[in-house]
Design an enzyme around this catalytic site. Structure first.
Site, mmCIF file in Angstrom:
data_model
loop_
_atom_site.group_PDB
_atom_site.id
_atom_site.type_symbol
_atom_site.label_atom_id
_atom_site.label_comp_id
_atom_site.label_asym_id
_atom_site.label_seq_id
_atom_site.Cartn_x
_atom_site.Cartn_y
_atom_site.Cartn_z
ATOM 1 N N HIS A 25 5.518 65.831 -57.797
ATOM 2 C CA HIS A 25 4.346 65.047 -57.403
ATOM 3 C C HIS A 25 4.275 63.757 -58.194
ATOM 4 C CE1 HIS A 25 0.028 63.963 -58.050
ATOM 5 N NE2 HIS A 25 0.126 63.895 -56.737
ATOM 6 N N ARG A 59 2.924 57.262 -61.771
ATOM 7 C CA ARG A 59 2.951 58.489 -62.568
ATOM 8 C C ARG A 59 3.729 59.510 -61.749
ATOM 9 N NH1 ARG A 59 -1.076 58.799 -66.799
ATOM 10 N NH2 ARG A 59 -2.406 56.954 -66.764
ATOM 11 N N GLU A 77 -19.894 68.829 -51.413
ATOM 12 C CA GLU A 77 -19.248 69.972 -52.053
ATOM 13 C C GLU A 77 -17.760 69.650 -52.067
ATOM 14 O OE1 GLU A 77 -20.583 73.088 -49.422
ATOM 15 O OE2 GLU A 77 -22.284 73.531 -50.728
ATOM 16 N N LYS A 91 -1.362 71.728 -57.116
ATOM 17 C CA LYS A 91 -2.335 70.710 -57.515
ATOM 18 C C LYS A 91 -3.256 70.377 -56.349
ATOM 19 C CE LYS A 91 0.783 68.459 -60.783
ATOM 20 N NZ LYS A 91 1.510 67.232 -61.137
ATOM 21 N N ARG A 103 -30.923 57.753 -50.839
ATOM 22 C CA ARG A 103 -30.786 58.027 -52.268
ATOM 23 C C ARG A 103 -29.349 57.934 -52.753
ATOM 24 N NH1 ARG A 103 -32.733 63.922 -52.140
ATOM 25 N NH2 ARG A 103 -31.444 63.734 -50.298
ATOM 26 N N GLN A 127 -7.443 74.911 -64.418
ATOM 27 C CA GLN A 127 -7.640 73.739 -65.278
ATOM 28 C C GLN A 127 -7.907 72.514 -64.409
ATOM 29 O OE1 GLN A 127 -4.735 73.397 -68.462
ATOM 30 N NE2 GLN A 127 -4.561 71.208 -68.088
ATOM 31 N N ASP A 128 -8.746 71.608 -64.910
ATOM 32 C CA ASP A 128 -8.981 70.309 -64.291
ATOM 33 C C ASP A 128 -8.417 69.232 -65.200
ATOM 34 O OD1 ASP A 128 -10.379 71.447 -62.171
ATOM 35 O OD2 ASP A 128 -12.350 71.041 -63.038
ATOM 36 N N ASN A 129 -7.752 68.232 -64.618
ATOM 37 C CA ASN A 129 -7.183 67.106 -65.357
ATOM 38 C C ASN A 129 -7.710 65.802 -64.773
ATOM 39 O OD1 ASN A 129 -5.482 68.912 -66.788
ATOM 40 N ND2 ASN A 129 -3.985 68.831 -65.163
ATOM 41 N N TYR A 150 -7.588 66.087 -60.840
ATOM 42 C CA TYR A 150 -6.897 67.128 -60.087
ATOM 43 C C TYR A 150 -7.002 68.478 -60.769
ATOM 44 C CZ TYR A 150 -2.963 65.952 -63.216
ATOM 45 O OH TYR A 150 -2.167 65.697 -64.301
ATOM 46 N N LYS A 181 9.456 57.962 -70.007
ATOM 47 C CA LYS A 181 9.965 59.209 -69.435
ATOM 48 C C LYS A 181 10.234 59.054 -67.933
ATOM 49 C CE LYS A 181 7.126 62.625 -68.535
ATOM 50 N NZ LYS A 181 6.178 63.726 -68.666
ATOM 51 N N ASP A 182 9.310 58.431 -67.217
ATOM 52 C CA ASP A 182 9.478 58.276 -65.771
ATOM 53 C C ASP A 182 10.579 57.281 -65.431
ATOM 54 O OD1 ASP A 182 7.507 60.139 -65.374
ATOM 55 O OD2 ASP A 182 5.950 58.686 -64.898
#
Length: 185
Positions: free
Chosen positions: A120, A60, A29, A73, A24, A47-49, A133, A170-171
């Site tokens: 990171h 990034r 998990e 993270k 299937r 929080q999840d991003n 993340y 920015k980076d």
């Protein structure tokens, strides 16, 4: 059983949840608090991003949030693959300024736990890469910071994407490690 592998800087941990498949599809998990706690990892995620990077070679980072909004993270890839990097920016740490890397991909089904006190970043290895993340503190514009992704002092051997890396403005202008005063003391 969830697999845990500590990298050269042992606070950075590769985590591989079990994946059970049959005709299937599969079930997994992907986050299980009790599995992390059994390894001594006690983090209250708030929080999840999720991000999508359209082009291969998108960079990034290297980003961090300063205290009191410092973030741990837990990074995973939903589609594609990334070369993930964590740089220790904790003053007084024996590994200050050192980077550890790990390829994370949807295929490998692995994740990377990056504690607070680390910058990171990642480079996408495939087009249309989706990264998901968890973080344990909310984002604060006033607390955000960055280090130049390709600072030679960091010794990061970034993959060759075959074209110029895709960067945010920015980076592109983030400071070098030598110009940086870490808020993690």
């Amino acid at each position: 059983m969830t697999g845990f592998r500590r990298l050269a800087i042992p606070e950075v941990i590769e985590i591989t949840p079990p994946k059970h498949g049959d005709h299937r599809g599969f079930f997994s998990e992907v986050f299980k608090r009790s599995a992390l706690e059994a390894e001594g990892i006690h983090i209250d995620w708030v929080q999840d991003n999720q991000s999508l990077s359209a082009e291969r070679g998108t960079v990034r980072g290297l980003h961090f949030q300063a205290p009191p909004f410092a973030q741990a993270k837990l990074v995973r890839v939903l589609r594609g693959a990334i070369y993930d990097v964590a740089v220790d920016i904790r003053k007084g740490s024996p590994s200050y300024g050192r980077a550890v890397t790990c390829e994370i991909s949807a295929e490998r089904w692995n994740q990377l736990l990056i504690p607070a006190g680390f910058a990171h970043g990642f480079m996408t290895l495939t087009p249309d890469t989706e990264v998901f993340y968890k973080v344990d503190a909310p984002y604060s514009r006033e607390s955000e910071g960055a280090i130049l992704w390709n600072d030679p002092a960091l010794g990061i051997e970034w993959p060759d994407p075959g074209a110029a890396p895709v960067l945010s403005d920015k980076d592109r202008v983030a400071p070098l490690l030598s110009e940086f005063n870490s808020p993690f003391g």
